[in-house]
Scaffold this motif. Structure first.
Motif, short mmCIF file in Angstrom:
data_model
loop_
_atom_site.label_atom_id
_atom_site.label_comp_id
_atom_site.label_asym_id
_atom_site.label_seq_id
_atom_site.Cartn_x
_atom_site.Cartn_y
_atom_site.Cartn_z
N LEU A 1 0.84 -1.19 0.00
CA LEU A 1 0.00 0.00 0.00
C LEU A 1 0.87 1.24 0.00
O LEU A 1 2.06 1.20 0.33
N PHE A 2 0.27 2.35 -0.41
CA PHE A 2 0.91 3.66 -0.30
C PHE A 2 0.28 4.41 0.85
O PHE A 2 -0.94 4.35 1.05
N ALA A 3 1.10 5.14 1.60
CA ALA A 3 0.60 5.88 2.75
C ALA A 3 1.23 7.26 2.79
O ALA A 3 2.29 7.50 2.22
N SER A 4 0.55 8.16 3.45
CA SER A 4 1.09 9.49 3.74
C SER A 4 0.68 9.87 5.15
O SER A 4 -0.33 9.39 5.66
N LEU A 5 1.50 10.70 5.78
CA LEU A 5 1.18 11.12 7.15
C LEU A 5 1.65 12.54 7.39
O LEU A 5 2.54 13.06 6.71
N LEU A 6 1.01 13.17 8.35
CA LEU A 6 1.34 14.52 8.75
C LEU A 6 1.28 14.59 10.26
O LEU A 6 0.29 14.15 10.87
N GLY A 7 2.33 15.09 10.87
CA GLY A 7 2.37 15.15 12.32
C GLY A 7 3.00 16.43 12.82
O GLY A 7 3.69 17.15 12.08
N ASN A 8 2.76 16.73 14.08
CA ASN A 8 3.42 17.87 14.71
C ASN A 8 4.90 17.57 14.91
O ASN A 8 5.27 16.43 15.21
N ALA A 9 5.72 18.58 14.76
CA ALA A 9 7.17 18.41 14.90
C ALA A 9 7.70 19.45 15.87
O ALA A 9 7.07 20.48 16.14
N SER A 10 8.88 19.17 16.38
CA SER A 10 9.55 20.13 17.25
C SER A 10 11.03 20.12 16.92
O SER A 10 11.56 19.14 16.40
N ILE A 11 11.68 21.23 17.21
CA ILE A 11 13.13 21.34 17.06
C ILE A 11 13.70 21.61 18.44
O ILE A 11 13.25 22.52 19.15
N SER A 12 14.65 20.80 18.84
CA SER A 12 15.15 20.89 20.21
C SER A 12 16.66 20.91 20.22
O SER A 12 17.33 20.43 19.30
N LEU A 13 17.20 21.48 21.29
CA LEU A 13 18.64 21.51 21.52
C LEU A 13 19.06 20.22 22.19
O LEU A 13 18.34 19.65 23.01
N GLN A 14 20.25 19.76 21.85
CA GLN A 14 20.80 18.56 22.45
C GLN A 14 22.27 18.79 22.77
O GLN A 14 22.93 19.62 22.14
N ASN A 15 22.77 18.06 23.74
CA ASN A 15 24.20 18.06 24.04
C ASN A 15 24.58 16.66 24.45
O ASN A 15 24.19 16.17 25.51
N ASP A 16 25.32 15.98 23.57
CA ASP A 16 25.72 14.60 23.83
C ASP A 16 27.07 14.50 24.52
O ASP A 16 27.66 13.42 24.60
N PHE B 1 15.44 13.21 13.86
CA PHE B 1 16.28 13.31 12.66
C PHE B 1 17.30 14.41 12.89
O PHE B 1 16.98 15.49 13.39
N GLY B 2 18.53 14.14 12.49
CA GLY B 2 19.52 15.21 12.48
C GLY B 2 20.56 15.08 13.57
O GLY B 2 21.11 14.01 13.78
N GLY B 3 20.78 16.16 14.27
CA GLY B 3 21.92 16.27 15.15
C GLY B 3 22.91 17.24 14.52
O GLY B 3 24.10 16.99 14.45
N LEU B 4 22.37 18.36 14.00
CA LEU B 4 23.18 19.34 13.30
C LEU B 4 24.00 20.12 14.33
O LEU B 4 23.45 20.79 15.19
N ALA B 5 25.31 20.01 14.24
CA ALA B 5 26.18 20.56 15.28
C ALA B 5 26.43 22.05 15.06
O ALA B 5 26.56 22.52 13.93
N LEU B 6 26.48 22.79 16.15
CA LEU B 6 26.88 24.19 16.10
C LEU B 6 28.40 24.29 16.06
O LEU B 6 29.09 23.48 16.68
N PRO B 7 28.94 25.26 15.35
CA PRO B 7 30.40 25.30 15.17
C PRO B 7 31.15 25.67 16.44
O PRO B 7 30.67 26.45 17.26
N GLU B 8 32.33 25.10 16.60
CA GLU B 8 33.28 25.50 17.62
C GLU B 8 34.52 26.05 16.91
O GLU B 8 35.02 25.44 15.96
#
Length: 412
Positions: free
Chosen positions: A298-313, A368-375
C-alpha cells in the motif's frame, strides 16, 4: 593586552606590549697596528611599554572569503633603555645615539611584524565560522546501517557595524545516494506567509544564530538520500506489536518501508505550527495469516506535529527535528496476494485498529539530524594560546519565526 572595538566595516584595535627585552651584541672594530682596541660587548635593550593603535577593514573578497586590511596604524613606546656590559658613563653619548638608531629599527620592525600578522589572524578567525563537517546519522532500527552526510557553508555576507557583527552563509547538506528514486531535490519553503515578513535576528543576546527551514529540509533529504529510511521491520523491531498481530492470527511479519520522497518540515499550514510530512510511503508487508502466506502492499502518507530541540551529547551542542505526534494518516491498497482479496476488509480493520495505532506510536519520538553548532579553534591563531582553546556557542533559548529557527545564547 589587546582590546577590539567595532567600527563601520571593520575593527579598531588598541594594544599594549609591556616589558619588552632583547639581547644585544655590540661588535667592536677599531684596529691599531693590528691590535683590536674595541672588544665585542653584550647587553640588553629594554622597552617598558609599547602602545599600538590600528583600524582594520574586514569584508569578503571576490571569492567570498574573509579579507582584512590595515587602513591606519600608529605605534608609540616609552621607557626605552640600552645597557652594555663593561661600558662606562664616558660612552653614554654614543649609547644615546645607538639607542635612537635602535628606536627607529624597533618601530619599523614592530610595524612590519604586526601589519603582516594582524590581518591574517582576523582572516583565519572568521574563516573558521565556515563549516565543512561530516554528520553521522545513527540507524533508526537495530541492524540498519549508519549514514554519513556532509554539511558545508560558504559566506554570503560579512557585515560589521557599531551594533555588532552579522555573518551570512549559503549552506548545503549532501550525502551518498543509496535510494533508487531520483527527485530533483528537497523542496524550498518560498513565501508561504504574507510575502512581506523579513526575518531579522534578535539583538538581545550575546550571539544569535538563525537557521532557515530549507537547510533543515536539506538535512532530512540527505538522511533519506543516504538510505537511512529504507527500513525493514520484523518481529524483533516491531516489539509489542508482535502480540497484537498474534491476536489476528498473523505470524512472521516482515514490513519494508520505501519512502518515495524525503520527509519535510513546514510551518506553512496557516497557523505557523511546525509540522513534519511524509508523502508516497510505500509499504510492503509479508506475513502468514492463519497459516497462509500473504503479501500486502500500500501507499501511505502522514502529517504530524514536529519540534526542534537543543541537544548536548557531551561532545558539543546540536539540534534535531523530532516527530511529536501524528495528526493525519492516509493509505491506499495497491495489491494483495491473488486469491485473498476478500481479506482486504479484515486487513483494513486491522490497520484501522491497534496495529495502526501501535505502529504510529512507534514512529513518534523519532529524531532526525543532530546538526552541530560550530566550535572555533583559537589555539592555532597566534603562538602561545594553549591547545584546545575554543570559542563555543552556548545556546540558552530556541524560538521560531517566519521559517527560521533562532538560537540565542552566549559565547564561551
Amino acid at each position: 593586552d589587546i582590546t577590539l572595538a567595532l567600527v563601520p566595516e571593520g575593527l579598531k584595535l588598541f594594544g599594549t606590549i609591556r616589558n619588552l627585552r632583547m639581547d644585544v651584541d655590540a661588535v667592536g672594530s677599531c684596529n691599531v697596528l693590528g691590535v683590536d682596541l674595541c672588544p665585542d660587548v653584550s647587553g640588553q635593550m629594554r622597552v617598558d611599554e609599547i602602545q599600538l593603535y590600528a583600524i582594520i577593514s574586514l569584508g569578503l573578497d571576490e571569492d567570498k572569503q574573509p579579507q582584512a586590511n590595515i587602513v591606519d596604524f600608529q605605534l608609540g613606546y616609552s621607557g626605552e633603555d640600552l645597557s652594555l656590559n663593561g661600558i662606562g658613563s664616558l660612552l653614554n653619548p654614543i649609547l644615546d645615539a645607538v639607542l635612537a638608531l635602535f628606536n627607529g629599527q624597533i618601530e619599523s620592525l614592530l610595524k612590519d611584524e604586526l601589519q603582516s600578522m594582524l590581518p591574517g589572524v582576523l582572516e583565519e578567525l572568521f574563516a573558521q565560522f565556515q563549516l565543512d563537517q561530516s554528520l553521522t546519522i545513527p540507524p533508526l532500527v537495530e541492524g540498519a546501517p549508519e549514514n554519513t552526510v556532509t554539511l558545508r557553508t560558504r559566506y554570503s555576507r560579512l557585515e560589521l557595524t557599531m551594533d555588532g557583527v552579522q555573518l551570512g552563509f549559503d549552506a548545503v547538506v549532501q550525502g551518498t545516494k543509496k535510494v533508487v528514486h531520483s527527485p530533483l531535490g528537497s523542496l524550498g519553503r518560498g513565501d508561504c506567509d504574507d510575502g512581506e515578513t523579513v526575518f531579522a535576528l534578535s539583538k538581545g543576546s550575546e550571539i544569535a544564530v538563525g537557521i532557515f527551514d530549507d537547510l533543515l529540509n536539506q538535512l532530512l533529504f540527505a538522511v533519506w538520500w543516504g538510505g537511512s529510511l529504507e527500513l525493514e521491520l520484523n518481529e524483533t523491531t516491531l516489539g509489542d506489536l508482535g502480540g497484537t498481530l498474534d491476536g489476528y492470527g498473523i505470524a512472521n511479519p516482515v514490513i519494508k518501508l520505501d519512502f518515495f520522497l524525503a520527509p519535510m518540515i513546514s510551518d506553512c499550514d496557516g497557523d505557523g505550527a511546525l509540522t513534519l510530512g511524509v508523502g508516497d510511503l510505500y509499504i510492503q508487508a509479508d506475513f502468514t495469516m492463519l497459516g497462509a502466506p500473504l503479501s500486502v502492499s500500500l501507499f501511505a502518507s502522514l502529517l504530524g506535529n514536529a519540534s526542534i530541540s537543543l541537544q548536548n551529547d557531551g561532545t558539543g551542542n546540536s539540534f534535531s527535528v523530532t516527530l511529536e505526534d501524528i495528526q493525519q494518516f492516509e493509505y491506499e491498497f495497491v495489491s494483495v496476494t491473488e486469491g485473498y482479496e476478500d481479506l482486504i476488509p479484515i486487513i483494513d480493520e486491522l490497520l484501522q485498529g491497534e496495529l495502526l495505532t501501535g505502529a504510529l506510536d512507534s514512529l513518534t519520538g523519532t529524531t532526525f539530524g543532530g546538526l552541530a553548532l560550530p566550535e572555533i579553534d583559537l589555539s592555532g591563531l597566534v603562538p602561545g594560546i594553549p591547545q584546545g582553546t575554543k570559542l563555543t556557542i552556548n545556546p540558552q533559548e530556541l524560538t521560531r519565526d517566519s521559517g527560521y529557527t533562532e538560537l540565542d545564547g552566549n559565547l564561551d
